[in-house]
Every structure is written in structure tokens, then in C-alpha cells.
Design a protein around this motif. Structure first.
Motif, short mmCIF file in Angstrom:
data_model
loop_
_atom_site.label_atom_id
_atom_site.label_comp_id
_atom_site.label_asym_id
_atom_site.label_seq_id
_atom_site.Cartn_x
_atom_site.Cartn_y
_atom_site.Cartn_z
N ARG A 390 51.21 37.19 32.85
CA ARG A 390 50.82 37.68 31.59
C ARG A 390 49.29 36.87 31.00
N PHE A 391 48.46 37.57 30.62
CA PHE A 391 47.30 36.67 29.99
C PHE A 391 47.46 36.98 28.43
N PRO A 392 47.90 36.03 27.62
CA PRO A 392 47.90 36.46 26.15
C PRO A 392 46.61 36.39 25.37
N TYR A 393 45.33 35.91 26.12
CA TYR A 393 44.19 36.00 25.36
C TYR A 393 43.13 36.42 26.38
N THR A 394 42.08 36.99 25.65
CA THR A 394 40.94 37.78 26.41
C THR A 394 39.97 36.70 26.84
N GLY A 395 39.27 36.94 28.01
CA GLY A 395 38.16 36.24 28.26
C GLY A 395 38.45 35.95 29.84
N LYS A 396 37.61 34.91 30.40
CA LYS A 396 37.51 34.68 31.91
C LYS A 396 38.28 33.59 32.38
N TYR A 397 39.22 33.76 33.39
CA TYR A 397 40.07 32.61 33.66
C TYR A 397 40.17 32.32 35.33
N MET A 398 39.33 31.36 35.36
CA MET A 398 39.30 30.97 37.06
C MET A 398 40.75 30.99 37.90
N PHE A 399 40.68 31.37 38.80
CA PHE A 399 41.83 31.03 39.95
C PHE A 399 41.19 30.35 41.12
N HIS A 400 41.80 29.75 41.82
CA HIS A 400 41.29 29.16 43.01
C HIS A 400 42.28 28.43 43.79
N ALA A 401 41.94 28.07 45.00
CA ALA A 401 42.63 26.65 45.75
C ALA A 401 42.49 25.64 45.30
N HIS A 402 43.61 24.80 44.79
CA HIS A 402 43.66 23.37 44.50
C HIS A 402 43.00 22.45 45.41
N LYS A 403 42.76 22.81 46.52
CA LYS A 403 42.26 22.11 47.57
C LYS A 403 40.78 22.29 47.12
N THR A 404 39.97 21.21 46.47
CA THR A 404 38.70 21.42 46.17
C THR A 404 37.85 21.91 47.32
N GLU A 405 37.89 21.55 48.42
CA GLU A 405 37.12 21.90 49.84
C GLU A 405 37.27 23.56 49.96
N PHE A 406 38.35 23.83 49.81
CA PHE A 406 38.53 25.41 50.01
C PHE A 406 37.97 26.05 48.87
N ALA A 407 38.06 25.59 47.80
CA ALA A 407 37.36 26.33 46.54
C ALA A 407 35.86 26.48 46.84
N GLU A 408 35.24 25.28 46.87
CA GLU A 408 33.98 25.34 47.12
C GLU A 408 33.57 25.77 48.17
N LEU A 409 34.11 26.26 49.13
CA LEU A 409 33.74 26.97 50.25
C LEU A 409 34.19 28.57 50.32
N GLY A 410 34.67 28.89 49.00
CA GLY A 410 34.73 30.49 49.01
C GLY A 410 35.93 30.79 48.11
N TRP A 411 36.95 29.95 48.35
CA TRP A 411 38.13 30.51 47.76
C TRP A 411 38.37 29.99 46.13
N MET A 412 37.44 30.86 45.48
CA MET A 412 37.61 30.81 44.15
C MET A 412 37.32 32.09 43.41
N GLY A 413 37.82 32.29 42.32
CA GLY A 413 37.29 33.71 41.43
C GLY A 413 37.79 33.50 40.16
N PHE A 414 37.41 34.74 39.36
CA PHE A 414 38.00 34.81 37.71
C PHE A 414 38.90 36.19 37.58
N PHE A 415 39.87 35.62 36.77
CA PHE A 415 40.43 37.12 36.27
C PHE A 415 39.53 37.03 34.99
N GLU A 416 39.23 38.48 34.63
CA GLU A 416 38.66 38.66 33.34
C GLU A 416 39.62 39.75 32.47
N VAL A 417 39.86 39.16 31.43
CA VAL A 417 41.12 39.67 30.50
C VAL A 417 40.25 40.44 29.31
N SER A 418 40.83 41.88 29.31
CA SER A 418 40.13 42.31 28.33
C SER A 418 41.49 43.28 27.25
N GLU A 419 41.04 43.58 26.00
CA GLU A 419 41.98 44.26 25.23
C GLU A 419 42.59 45.45 25.99
#
Length: 419
Positions: A390-419
Motif C-alpha cells: 500500500r502506498f500511503p503518500y501520493t507521488g512517484k516512487y521508483m522500483f528496480h532491480a537492486h543490482k545496479t547494472e540490471f537497473a541501468e540496462l532497462g530494469w527500472m520504473g516508477f509507480f505513480e500514486v494518485s488520490e
């Protein structure tokens, strides 16, 4: 999908493989292979051993050099090794103009194969300092956002004994996708998509999967679950390998409940999976779970585009960087349930991390109580689980692989939370 049976959706090995593990550090000359000459419309890719090729999409322009370095020098999200000066210029331009990008997926920042930094305003705002530049779904042939909530419940009927029967038609077919600007990947798919359809059923249902191989190689369907040996989709057992043009029906009951997967089990196994033959297989418990306000599937994968033994791109639901440009839309305080599945080949471990939040995690989804409350989980190949968040606050929150190399080669994105 937790409480409803409504049908909400239905839906060449690339390059030259190394001859053996011993050839990993041998040069092209050592192997007796002449250096590949680049014909018009093709781009030579070298992996320090054997020459391979990546097809360029029509209208794309290869960069000046005829060779690419390894993936570890392609970081910061570049689809190709764009000179650092170009990367710096792109980053500066994005920081100054707010990072807006055009809607056709070309000409913005590090992912542009030509090094262009053209930007224009659209409904999606870019993110200065982070890689972006995914191929538009209509052009790519893959829509990760549509796949998120596309649960295929099959054709439903009732057997004489009262048991619910669900049936699906699954076809293996070769399809090319543009996974990054100018990079076309010749995939092997189930029903023409990567990942394949997410099959949804309820614990105890009778299942029939009518499989047709319309591809160019033998394939199978192997389901993670309980079934007889004849239904395991393993070459040499039961129907074994399904030859091109042949059909077979897999039949078994839906047990145990949980978040599972299916994939091809034809040898050589790694490329048959890595080229796209996999999908989610969700068995809802008879007793149900706490009803979710929003339910989705995220299949973590990679793309080996140069015929080596590693991946050059990573993604969730098939398209690198897609969720950077098209954030996952969720509501504040809503219970969001994510079926997280790792099918990544060539790398031993993958991971999922969310910013500014924690979640309850249910490994394999076979328990009704979570194992931990965390913001990061790791999964080996074939491992999966349920994320309840559950997201208690609005806004954009990143999600990604915590292996930085994977993230920087495509495995990253955002959740955008609205009211």
C-alpha cells in the motif's frame, strides 16, 4: 482476479553461440573465423570471442564504430556504446529542459542509437539523471502496461462431476520485437508475446492447455505445479518434444495454489527460455486471499542480443525502461498485489526493490501469511512470490532491480500514486 472468474484478457538462436566454455577467452582468429564484414542494414557486434549480429530496424542508423564493447561498458542505459560526450550532452539537455521526451521513443537521451538528444513535450515527463527512452509499445510489439493486468482465465465450463474446467489455446510462434531503439530481437513466443499469457485459475480446477507448435524449432510447455510425468513437458517423457506443426494437450488439476510459471523445457534449455518462451501461471486458493484493490503480474526477464552468455538488456514484462516512460498507475492506500516472477537466464539472481515504502512478501504465494515485511527481495531463476503493498503518500516512487547494472540496462520504473 482474486474473487472473480470474469475473463479479463486472452490474449534461430540469435547470432553465433560460443563453441564451448573453453572458447570464452579465445579471439576470432583463434577460432579460425574471419572477422565479420558489416553489410548494409546490419550491425556487427563483438563479444570478445565470436562475431554475431543484431538486426537494425528499418530507418535506424548504426553508430560509427562497427563493433560494440561488452554490456558492462554500455551502462547508464545506453542501447549502444554512445560516446561519453554524447551522454553528457544528453544529460545536460535533459536537466535543463525538464527531461520531457517525444512520444515515438526516438531521439531522447542515452537510449537513442544515433546519439540524438532531441526532446519535445508530451504527457509523460522524462527523468533527468536516469536512463529512459523505451520503444513505444505499438512499435515494439510488446505492451508491458497491458500485460500487467491481463489475466487469462481461459474458456470455462463444468465437467459432469461438477469440477470447473478451464481450457486455453497456446501457440508457439517466432516473432521479432524492437526491444530498444534500433535493436530487433527474434523471439520465440507463446501466443506472440513476451512474456506469454498469464494463465489464471482456482485451486482444484481441471486444466487443459491445447498447445500447437507453429515455431521453427521443437518446443514444450513445462508447468511448475503438481502433475503426472506425462504432463511435465520434458523431452523424452510422455509426448516429450513437440515438433514444429504438431500439437499436444496438457491436462492436470490446479494444485498447489500460488504464484507459478510455465516455460519451454526443450534442450538447449537456456536459449529456449531466454528467447521468450515463458509466462505466469496463477492458482488462486479456494479460500481466497484478502481482496486486492489492484492486482498485477511482473515477469522479470533479460535479452541476450549478441549470442554470448550474458544479457545486454533487462526488463519487467518484456520492454526495457518502459515503466520509466509509462509509470504504473496506482491509488493511494489501495492494496496492490504483485505476482513477481523471475525468469532471467544467464544471471544467477534478480531482485525487486521499491523506494519510499515496504511490502509484505509471500514466497511462491503458497502461504496465506507473509514471510517478511521488507523493501527488497531476491529471486533466483524460476523463483517467484507475491508482493502486497500500500502506498500511503501520493507521488512517484521508483522500483528496480537492486543490482545496479540490471537497473541501468532497462530494469527500472516508477509507480505513480494518485488520490
Amino acid at each position: 482476479m482474486s474473487t472473480s472468474d470474469q475473463d479479463v484478457g486472452s490474449s534461430r538462436l540469435i547470432g553465433v553461440r560460443r563453441a564451448s566454455e573453453q572458447s570464452v577467452h579465445r579471439s576470432v582468429e583463434d577460432l579460425g573465423i574471419p572477422k565479420y564484414t558489416v553489410p548494409e542494414g546490419w550491425w556487427n557486434v563483438m563479444d570478445n570471442s565470436v562475431p554475431t549480429r543484431v538486426r537494425l530496424s528499418e530507418g535506424s542508423t548504426p553508430r560509427g564504430s562497427a563493433e560494440l564493447p561488452s554490456r558492462r561498458s554500455v551502462l547508464l542505459g545506453a542501447a549502444a556504446a554512445i560516446p561519453m560526450a554524447a551522454l553528457g550532452a544528453a544529460g545536460g539537455a535533459r536537466a535543463q529542459d525538464g527531461g520531457d521526451h517525444d512520444g515515438n521513443g526516438s531521439g531522447h537521451g542515452p537510449m537513442d542509437m544515433t546519439g540524438s538528444t532531441k526532446t519535445s513535450a508530451t504527457s509523460h515527463v522524462g527523468h533527468a539523471g536516469f536512463p529512459t527512452g523505451s520503444v513505444p509499445p505499438a512499435r515494439a510489439g510488446i505492451d508491458p502496461t497491458a500485460i500487467l493486468r491481463d489475466f487469462d482465465t481461459g474458456t470455462v465450463s463444468t465437467l459432469p462431476n461438477g469440477q470447473v474446467l478451464r481450457e486455453w489455446e497456446i501457440t508457439a510462434i517466432d516473432v521479432e520485437f524492437e526491444i530498444a531503439p534500433g535493436v530487433t530481437f527474434p523471439a520465440w513466443t507463446y501466443n506472440g508475446r513476451v512474456p506469454g499469457p498469464t494463465l489464471w485459475c482456482r485451486e482444484g480446477d481441471a486444466l487443459r492447455i491445447h498447445f500447437t507448435n507453429a515455431g521453427s524449432h521443437p518446443h514444450t510447455m513445462h508447468f511448475h505445479g503438481l502433475h503426472t510425468a506425462e504432463m511435465d513437458g520434458t523431452p523424452g517423457i510422455g509426448a516429450g518434444s513437440i515438433a514444429p506443426g504438431a500439437t499436444f494437450t496438457y491436462e492436470f488439476d490446479a494444485v498447489p495454489f500460488g504464484t507459478h510459471l510455465y516455460h519451454c523445457h526443450q534442450s538447449p534449455l537456456a536459449p529456449h527460455i531466454a528467447k521468450g518462451l515463458y509466462g505466469g501461471f496463477i492458482i488462486e486458493p479456494k479460500s481466497g486471499r484478502e481482496p486486492a484493490d489492484d492486482e498485477m503480474v511482473m515477469v522479470m526477464n533479460g535479452y541476450n542480443t549478441d549470442g554470448g552468455d550474458d544479457n545486454e538488456f533487462y526488463s519487467v514484462n518484456g520492454l526495457p525502461f518502459h515503466f520509466m516512460d509509462h509509470p504504473v498507475q496506482v491509488k493511494k492506500n489501495a492494496l496492490v498485489r504483485i505476482h513477481l516472477i523471475n525468469v532471467l537466464e544467464y544471471d544467477p539472481v534478480n531482485s525487486f526493490h521499491v523506494h519510499g515504502n515496504f511490502f509484505h512478501y509471500y514466497p511462491t504465494g503458497t502461504m496465506l501469511t507473509p514471510s517478511e515485511y521488507t523493501d527488497t527481495v531476491s529471486q533466483v531463476q524460476g523463483q517467484r512470490g507475491i508482493v502486497d503493498i500500500r502506498f500511503p503518500y501520493t507521488g512517484k516512487y521508483m522500483f528496480h532491480a537492486h543490482k545496479t547494472e540490471f537497473a541501468e540496462l532497462g530494469w527500472m520504473g516508477f509507480f505513480e500514486v494518485s488520490e
